[in-house]
Write an enzyme that holds these catalytic residues in place. Structure first.
Site, PDB file in Angstrom:
ATOM      1  N   HIS A  90      15.900  -0.733  -5.144  1.00  0.00           N
ATOM      2  CA  HIS A  90      15.386  -0.918  -6.510  1.00  0.00           C
ATOM      3  C   HIS A  90      14.071  -0.154  -6.653  1.00  0.00           C
ATOM      4  O   HIS A  90      13.282  -0.070  -5.717  1.00  0.00           O
ATOM      5  CB  HIS A  90      15.155  -2.406  -6.801  1.00  0.00           C
ATOM      6  CG  HIS A  90      15.062  -2.704  -8.256  1.00  0.00           C
ATOM      7  ND1 HIS A  90      13.896  -2.551  -8.957  1.00  0.00           N
ATOM      8  CD2 HIS A  90      15.993  -3.089  -9.145  1.00  0.00           C
ATOM      9  CE1 HIS A  90      14.104  -2.852 -10.228  1.00  0.00           C
ATOM     10  NE2 HIS A  90      15.374  -3.187 -10.373  1.00  0.00           N
ATOM     11  N   ASP A 149      23.010  -5.990  -8.931  1.00  0.00           N
ATOM     12  CA  ASP A 149      24.336  -5.410  -9.195  1.00  0.00           C
ATOM     13  C   ASP A 149      25.312  -5.645  -8.051  1.00  0.00           C
ATOM     14  O   ASP A 149      26.525  -5.653  -8.250  1.00  0.00           O
ATOM     15  CB  ASP A 149      24.195  -3.910  -9.456  1.00  0.00           C
ATOM     16  CG  ASP A 149      23.435  -3.665 -10.742  1.00  0.00           C
ATOM     17  OD1 ASP A 149      22.320  -3.135 -10.688  1.00  0.00           O
ATOM     18  OD2 ASP A 149      23.947  -4.083 -11.800  1.00  0.00           O
TER      19      ASP A 149
END
Ligand code: SDX
Length: 430
Positions: free
Chosen positions: A307, A365
């Site tokens: 991320h 995700d």
């Protein structure tokens, strides 16, 4: 924000004082608004890794602590104790609603879930094998051709109506995009269903029989919506703000956000993650893919890992992982080979020093893809569900920007390294 300090820049023998603003929480920001006018220089930050693009009161992320606050409330508390439409109210209006306010808000959303019947013909213009994200981008953009009475951004009431319409109609549009691609008839929303149950019905019900989703699946669906609702100035939200800064209508701005979210580095990661798991295929091939992810000469990346902001863990993933376990237990799919690969990949990656050093861990995700796969959604529907969830974040950030009287059109500059001025050369002389 408060202006508490000043930074001094020295350049070419001159010094320039730059105001420093202090936030409620998080890093101070160096205000360079007047830098070009004073010093004739730009700052350069292509990925905006060190750039604050706006002032906002909606969402705060601390990447080091793995903290995500919506109007100050931690995401794990909201996911546990609240529900999506209450979080929508919080993001839109800044405070948790009273019981009366919540009931009124939920009624307004419920009574806007149907779309203009003429839009059904719009769907029929797509090929049946169109990606649902292509359909959503087109249909949401086309909403500005059907809802003229809520496109005047200077009218607060029209901004409010457009916000409610978008939040209310996204599940209907996403479900219709899915039904269209599988050749099944559209299922209309029902006013006696909650938001998540309505969406599951519109996706999985058929006229031939009754369909009542298991409450655990409705709860898991609602939690997925909540965990994806907003996330500060991510790529798609920044797209919506930039489109909105030109005065474009809200439907066009949200369509731009959907288009940006589609990318595999962003909202397309949950689909890309499941496709990666299918490519890996079996647990014994995991080492091969781990090696590829480490190989600098191989563009392969572990989708669903890493991320830009979170450098320890994604707090949403922690909650999502718990939901994934509940859904897999309920559906008895813990023996699904794909999900076996996912669980082993998670274990291996979390134990591997390379990923620890690079701060690469499963993000939101990774787990949302696992839940949606277990629920029976095709991977092509993963990002439309992300877009449906993020609509409230996009529209809340858009409203905040539009309401700012000091706002102006976004217009970044550049570091130009192309050719200097040169005269045209006739083709005979080239
Ligand atoms: C979302 O911004 C948001 O808030 C987004 C989001 C939201 O809610 O809106 O949280 C939703 O988009 C989540 C992220 C989903 N994307 C993916 O899962 C795709 C895979 N992840 C990578 O593409 C990547 O991690 C990013 C794009 C998410 C973050 O990229 P960064 O921070 O720019 O990281 P980087 O590219 O600078 O990588 C740092 C290092 C690099 O190695 P070095 O050059 O330092 O040697 O880590 C490596 C990268 O090669 N790396 C990976 C990796 N991600 C980064 N290596 C293998 N697999 C990965 N997934």
């Amino acid at each position: 924000m408060t202006e508490s300090k000043t930074a001094t820049l020295s350049l070419d023998g001159k010094t320039y004082d730059l105001p420093v603003h202090s936030p409620t929480v998080g890093p101070d920001v160096l205000d360079i608004t007047k830098l070009y006018g004073q010093a004739g220089v730009f700052t350069h930050d292509p990925g905006f890794t060190s750039t604050s693009a706006c002032e906002s009161t909606i969402t705060y992320i601390d990447g080091g602590k793995g903290e995500l606050l919506h109007r100050g409330y931690p995401i794990d508390q909201l996911a546990e104790k609240s529900h999506y439409l209450e979080v929508c109210y919080l993001l839109l209006y800044g405070e948790l609603p009273s019981a009366t306010q919540l009931e009124d808000f939920e009624n307004r959303v419920t009574n806007h879930t149907m779309i203009h019947e003429q839009m059904v013909n719009f769907f029929r213009g797509f090929r049946r094998d169109a990606h649902p994200m292509a359909v959503m981008t087109g249909v949401v953009g086309a909403m500005s051709a059907f809802y003229h009475d809520s496109t005047d951004i200077s009218d607060p009431w029209q901004r409010e109506v457009a916000s409610i319409r978008l939040i209310a109609k996204m599940p209907t549009i996403a479900a219709m995009a899915y039904k269209y691609t599988i050749g099944q008839p559209f299922v209309y929303p029902r006013n006696d269903c909650d938001y998540a149950t309505n969406f599951l019905r519109m996706c999985f019900a058929v006229p031939a029989e009754e369909y009542v989703p298991n409450p655990i699946l409705s709860r898991a669906m609602d939690r997925i919506f909540t965990l994806h609702a907003d996330h500060e100035q991510n790529a798609s939200t920044s797209t919506v703000r930039l489109a909105g800064s030109s005065g474009a209508n809200p439907f066009a701005c949200i369509a731009a956000g959907i288009a940006c979210l589609w990318g595999p580095a962003h909202g397309g990661a949950n689909q890309a993650c499941l496709e990666m798991l299918k490519e890996i295929g079996s647990v014994d091939r995991i080492p091969e893919f781990i090696a590829r992810a480490k190989d600098k000469n191989d563009p392969f990346r572990l989708m669903g890992f890493g991320h830009r902001v979170y450098k320890n863990f994604d707090p949403r993933a922690t909650v999502m992982k718990k939901s994934a376990d509940e859904v897999l237990d309920l559906l008895g799919v813990e023996n699904n080979p794909l999900l076996q690969v996912a669980k082993e990949l998670e274990r291996v990656a979390l134990e591997d020093p390379y990923f620890a050093e690079k701060k690469l861990f499963p993000n939101v995700d990774f787990y949302s893809g696992i839940i949606l796969e277990a629920m029976g959604f095709p991977t092509s529907m993963f990002t439309p569900i992300f877009a449906l969830s993020r609509t409230v974040g996009w529209i809340s950030q858009w409203k905040e920007m539009i309401a700012d009287p000091t706002g102006k059109i976004g217009r970044p500059r550049q570091l130009y390294t192309g050719s200097g001025a040169r005269d045209y050369v006739d083709i005979e002389s080239r």
